[in-house]
Design an enzyme around this catalytic site. Structure first.
Site, PDB file in Angstrom:
ATOM      1  N   CYS A   1      45.195  71.697  33.850  1.00  6.71           N
ATOM      2  CA  CYS A   1      46.403  72.019  33.080  1.00  6.71           C
ATOM      3  C   CYS A   1      46.842  73.469  33.260  1.00  6.71           C
ATOM      4  O   CYS A   1      47.931  73.848  32.845  1.00  6.71           O
ATOM      5  CB  CYS A   1      46.175  71.719  31.599  1.00  6.71           C
ATOM      6  SG  CYS A   1      45.888  69.974  31.266  1.00  6.71           S
TER       7      CYS A   1
ATOM      8  N   THR B   1      58.301  52.384  23.679  1.00 13.08           N
ATOM      9  CA  THR B   1      57.599  51.121  23.900  1.00 13.08           C
ATOM     10  C   THR B   1      56.187  51.395  24.410  1.00 13.08           C
ATOM     11  O   THR B   1      55.988  52.198  25.322  1.00 13.08           O
ATOM     12  CB  THR B   1      58.355  50.274  24.941  1.00 13.08           C
ATOM     13  OG1 THR B   1      59.693  50.088  24.497  1.00 13.08           O
ATOM     14  CG2 THR B   1      57.684  48.928  25.139  1.00 13.08           C
TER      15      THR B   1
END
Length: 377
Positions: free
Chosen positions: A323, A235
Site C-alpha cells: 500500500c 451490490t
C-alpha cells in the site's frame, strides 16, 4: 518464479477458484432481487455469513461483507465514531497502523478531534503501560492492529482489549494479516470490531468482512444504504464471498499445521543464512511474531537493490507494505521503530506462503548470500 510476497497478496487456491466459477455461473443473480434466482443467491450469501461467523466465534448478524481490508478498516471506524462521538473528543491508535487506519485518524484530526499515536518499543510492541497513560475520561475509541504487515509483530490484543474495556473505550483491530493464521475468537477477546480480508489467505481480491459486536453502537456512513444491513452500499459480490468463505474455512481448518510448516521454513531460511548472519538485522519480536513475515536488512545493502537483484532471477519480495509502493518516504514500520535513513533504506520483506518449498528457500538464501559475499569482487 519464486513468489515470496504473500503478505501483499496470495495466489487463489484451486478450491476457492472452483467455488468462484461455480457461484458466478449458478448464483449470479442479485441477492436483493425478489425473484427465485435472487433468493437462491441470497441463501448462498447467508450461508457464507454463517460460516465466516463460526470461524471467529461470532453471530451471523455481526458479520458484514466488504470490498477488503482497507474499506473494512475505514468504514468500521467511521461507523463506530459516528455513533459514539458525543461521548468524548479523544481517540487512540498507533504509529504502526496500516495506511487505511492512519487515513481515518488524520481526517479526524482535521476536524479537531484529539488523536494520540502510541509509540512502539524496539521490537515493535506497544507497552500496555503506555496505553494506560494515554487513556483519558473522554477517550471513546481505539484502533490497534493485531499483526503488522511489514515486520510481523503480534500485538497482545487480548490484554489491550481488557485494558480498554475497563475504561469503557471501544476497540477495533485490523486483523487482515492474522485472520486464518492465528486463532481469533471474538467471544473470548474483549473487542468490539475487527476487519479481515480474503486475498491474504488464498481467496480472491476485492472481498473482506467486518465483525461488529451486536452490543456495540454504530451508525451507517451512507444514508439510504440497504445492502449489508446499511453498513455499505453496492451490490454484494456473491461469487467472491463464496470463494472467500472457502479459502477462510480451509485456512482455519488447517491453521495449526500451516503455522508449524511456516515456522519450519522460516527457521530453515535463517539456517541457510548463517554465513552472513552477522550482517543481518531482523525486525520484530522473537516471542510475539507471525512466522510468515520476515522483515530484515543487510548491512551495506539497500532493500531496493536486493529486490531488483532477486527480481532478475524471478524471485518476488518487497521493500515494505504494498500500500506504500511508490512513496519515497521510509516504510511505516521503519519510521515507527525510529530507524535512521540508512537503516530504513536497508529494509526488505520476505513473506512465506503455503506454496513455498524448502528448495525455494534454499534458492533465495543462496541468491542473497551470493549478492552479499560477491560485492566488490
Amino acid at each position: 518464479m519464486i513468489y515470496l510476497d504473500n503478505a501483499a497478496t496470495t495466489p487463489m487456491s484451486a478450491a476457492a477458484l472452483d467455488v468462484y466459477v461455480k457461484a458466478a455461473t449458478e448464483y449470479f443473480a442479485n441477492p436483493s432481487s425478489l425473484h427465485e434466482h435472487g433468493e437462491k443467491a441470497k441463501q448462498l450469501l447467508e450461508t457464507c455469513r454463517r460460516e465466516i461467523s463460526k470461524l471467529i466465534h461470532a453471530k451471523p448478524s455481526e458479520i458484514f461483507f466488504t470490498s477488503g481490508g482497507t474499506e473494512g478498516n475505514i468504514r468500521t471506524l467511521q461507523s463506530l465514531y459516528a455513533a459514539n462521538k458525543h461521548k468524548g473528543n479523544h481517540v487512540i491508535t498507533s504509529v504502526l497502523e496500516h495506511p487505511s487506519v492512519q487515513t481515518f485518524f488524520l481526517a479526524l484530526e482535521k476536524k479537531g478531534v484529539d488523536v494520540s499515536y502510541l509509540e512502539v518499543d524496539s521490537n515493535g510492541l506497544i507497552p500496555l503501560e503506555q496505553i494506560e497513560r494515554t487513556l483519558r475520561p473522554d477517550t471513546i475509541l481505539a484502533s490497534i492492529q493485531h499483526v503488522n504487515s511489514e515486520i510481523g509483530v503480534i500485538q497482545p490484543i487480548n490484554d489491550i482489549g481488557n485494558l480498554l474495556k475497563k475504561h469503557g473505550v471501544l476497540f477495533h483491530s485490523d486483523c487482515v494479516q492474522s485472520f486464518g493464521k492465528l486463532p481469533i475468537h471474538v467471544d473470548q477477546f474483549p473487542i468490539d470490531a475487527i476487519s479481515i480480508s480474503s486475498h491474504k489467505i488464498y481467496g480472491p481480491k476485492g472481498i473482506g468482512a467486518v465483525y461488529l459486536s451486536r452490543d456495540t453502537p454504530w451508525e451507517p456512513v451512507d444514508l439510504l444504504t440497504t445492502h449489508e444491513h446499511g453498513f455499505r452500499p453496492g451490490t454484494v459480490n456473491t461469487p467472491g464471498i463464496a470463494a472467500f468463505t472457502t479459502a477462510a474455512s480451509d485456512a482455519v481448518k488447517n491453521q495449526e499445521n500451516s503455522l508449524n510448516y511456516i515456522w519450519e521454513l522460516r527457521n530453515f531460511f535463517f539456517e541457510e543464512m548463517k554465513e552472513i548472519q552477522h550482517l543481518i538485522k531482523v525486525e520484530g519480536s522473537k516471542n510475539q511474531q507471525l512466522p510468515h513475515i520476515i522483515g530484515m536488512g543487510i548491512k551495506g545493502f539497500e532493500g531496493q537493490y536486493m529486490l531488483l537483484t532477486l527480481d532478475r532471477f524471478g524471485i518476488c519480495i518487497s521493500t515494505g507494505s504494498a500500500c506504500q509502493t511508490g512513496k519515497q518516504d521510509p516504510s511505516i514500520a521503519m519510521k515507527a521503530l525510529n530507524k535512521s535513513a540508512q537503516e530504513a533504506k536497508r529494509f526488505f520483506r520476505i513473506s512465506i506462503g503455503l506454496q513455498t518449498t524448502k528448495q525455494e528457500i534454499t534458492t533465495i538464501a543462496d541468491r542473497i548470500k551470493n549478492s552479499v559475499m560477491g560485492k566488490g569482487r
